[in-house]
Scaffold this motif. Structure first.
Motif, PDB file in Angstrom:
ATOM      1  N   ALA A   1       0.815  -1.214   0.000  1.00  0.00           N
ATOM      2  CA  ALA A   1       0.000   0.000   0.000  1.00  0.00           C
ATOM      3  C   ALA A   1       0.849   1.265   0.000  1.00  0.00           C
ATOM      4  O   ALA A   1       0.330   2.360  -0.234  1.00  0.00           O
ATOM      5  N   SER A   2       2.152   1.130   0.249  1.00  0.00           N
ATOM      6  CA  SER A   2       3.010   2.317   0.357  1.00  0.00           C
ATOM      7  C   SER A   2       4.144   2.301  -0.663  1.00  0.00           C
ATOM      8  O   SER A   2       5.214   2.851  -0.424  1.00  0.00           O
ATOM      9  N   ARG A   3       3.935   1.674  -1.803  1.00  0.00           N
ATOM     10  CA  ARG A   3       4.950   1.650  -2.847  1.00  0.00           C
ATOM     11  C   ARG A   3       5.141   3.033  -3.448  1.00  0.00           C
ATOM     12  O   ARG A   3       4.224   3.854  -3.478  1.00  0.00           O
ATOM     13  N   LEU A   4       6.355   3.322  -3.927  1.00  0.00           N
ATOM     14  CA  LEU A   4       6.599   4.593  -4.585  1.00  0.00           C
ATOM     15  C   LEU A   4       5.734   4.695  -5.844  1.00  0.00           C
ATOM     16  O   LEU A   4       5.547   3.702  -6.564  1.00  0.00           O
ATOM     17  N   PRO A   5       5.233   5.890  -6.144  1.00  0.00           N
ATOM     18  CA  PRO A   5       4.323   6.041  -7.291  1.00  0.00           C
ATOM     19  C   PRO A   5       5.021   6.029  -8.646  1.00  0.00           C
ATOM     20  O   PRO A   5       4.359   6.004  -9.680  1.00  0.00           O
TER      21      PRO A   5
END
Length: 364
Positions: free
Chosen positions: A252-256
């Motif tokens: 849920a917190s991967r780099l965009p």
């Protein structure tokens, strides 16, 4: 305590150690010892012969079988299957040395002393490298000091950055590398006590993460766009339940954006980068340098990547995120990132920007 070396230093040791001197590496399983040795010497045209001594029950596998020479009437050892018949030097990698049977270790003593087995000498220039496991979880054999004295002893302790560099060059899934970058403690399970769900109540077996396991996780995820609960269960069998759950939460917190998107499609992703927080940009800096070490671009893509990197740095300066620029510049001083610096040097404008920034810091 043995001298500690990381991957970069190990490769340097392999290059400069004279072939008549033997090397012994101490380290946990699954940290890449055998792979680094195989890749290093194979690229130099030397055959690497691995032996997992902890699994050998008969010295004959190592030294060959005894038989009677009909012509002389004397007994002699037949050359083993791996023995070089072309006179070319080889690399013997003796893994799990401290799990070997005593009778196997006697043969290793002879190898370590003068590179001979049962009276036969290895071709000149041959290299002998051994590896021993460490840790209370292994069933180990105490090694004779006389045997250890035949080897140069090093503690192989690869860093998280070492693995991330390797992972990028071997196309490990970016969801895995992103997780390890954010949660480095899960790469080798260092400092993490096994959770109850990681211990099998019937067998007492414990499943913990290691570098080899995360590479297998990447293979599982190859071609998988959406990670389902069944994938997490499959991953738990590779790296343990607690690591698999942490991996699921990290999705849920991967780099965009990815390094490729920054370098090759900067204009398309500019608005996304403009909204990224400082912490995300610091992580992106690391991913960019790791990616560039692998020298992934040629010709037109290389020119485009240089322009993309320049645009990225200009954007950081425009947002007055000097800390992010300083972070990237400081990382390029590390020897492992030299290929990235060579890439930057191909653009005069990029080199000038970085030089001016460094000089500005010195003046302050």
């Amino acid at each position: 305590m043995a001298v500690r070396v990381d991957v970069h230093e190990l490769i340097q040791l392999l290059e400069i150690t004279p072939p008549d001197q033997n090397i012994m590496l101490v380290g946990k399983h699954g940290i890449g010892k055998s792979q680094i040795i195989a890749e290093h010497f194979s690229t130099r045209g030397m055959k690497v012969v691995p032996f997992f001594l902890g699994q050998m029950s008969d010295p004959g596998d190592l030294i060959g079988l005894l038989h009677k020479d009909e012509a002389s009437g004397r007994s002699e050892f037949l050359p083993p299957f791996w023995w070089p018949v072309d006179g070319e030097p080889i690399v013997l990698f003796l893994d799990e040395l401290n799990r070997a049977r005593p009778e196997i270790l006697q043969s290793v003593m002879e190898l370590g002393l003068n590179k001979t087995l049962a009276g036969k000498r290895l071709p000149a220039g041959s290299v002998i490298i051994s590896a021993v496991n460490e840790g209370d979880e292994y069933q180990l054999t105490d090694l004779d000091p006389a045997l250890v004295s035949r080897f140069n002893l090093y503690q192989f302790a690869p860093t998280v950055d070492d693995w991330l560099l390797w992972a990028d060059q071997h196309h490990v899934d970016d969801r895995v590398t992103g997780f390890v970058q954010q949660h480095p403690q899960y790469l080798d399970g260092e400092g993490i006590s096994p959770a109850a769900e990681d211990v099998d109540s019937m067998s007492g077996l414990v499943k913990t993460p290691d570098r080899r396991g995360w590479a297998r996780v990447s293979d599982i995820l190859h071609g998988v766009e959406t990670i389902e609960p069944v994938h997490i269960k499959l991953i738990a069998g590779v790296v343990g339940s607690s690591a698999a759950m942490a991996f699921r939460r990290s999705l849920a917190s991967r780099l965009p954006v990815t390094p490729d998107q920054v370098l090759l499609q900067f204009t398309k992703h500019r608005k996304v980068i403009e909204k990224m927080a400082l912490g995300e940009l610091l992580m992106l800096n690391e991913q960019l340098l790791v990616h560039l070490v692998g020298n992934p671009y040629e010709d037109a893509d290389r020119t485009k990547a240089l322009k993309g990197m320049l645009s990225y740095l200009k954007l950081l300066r425009k947002r007055k995120l000097d800390e992010a620029v300083a972070h990237l510049v400081s990382m390029t001083d590390q020897p492992k990132y030299e290929p990235a610096m060579e890439f930057f040097a191909e653009s005069m404008e990029l080199t000038t920007l970085l030089t001016e920034y460094v000089e500005g810091i010195r003046i302050q």
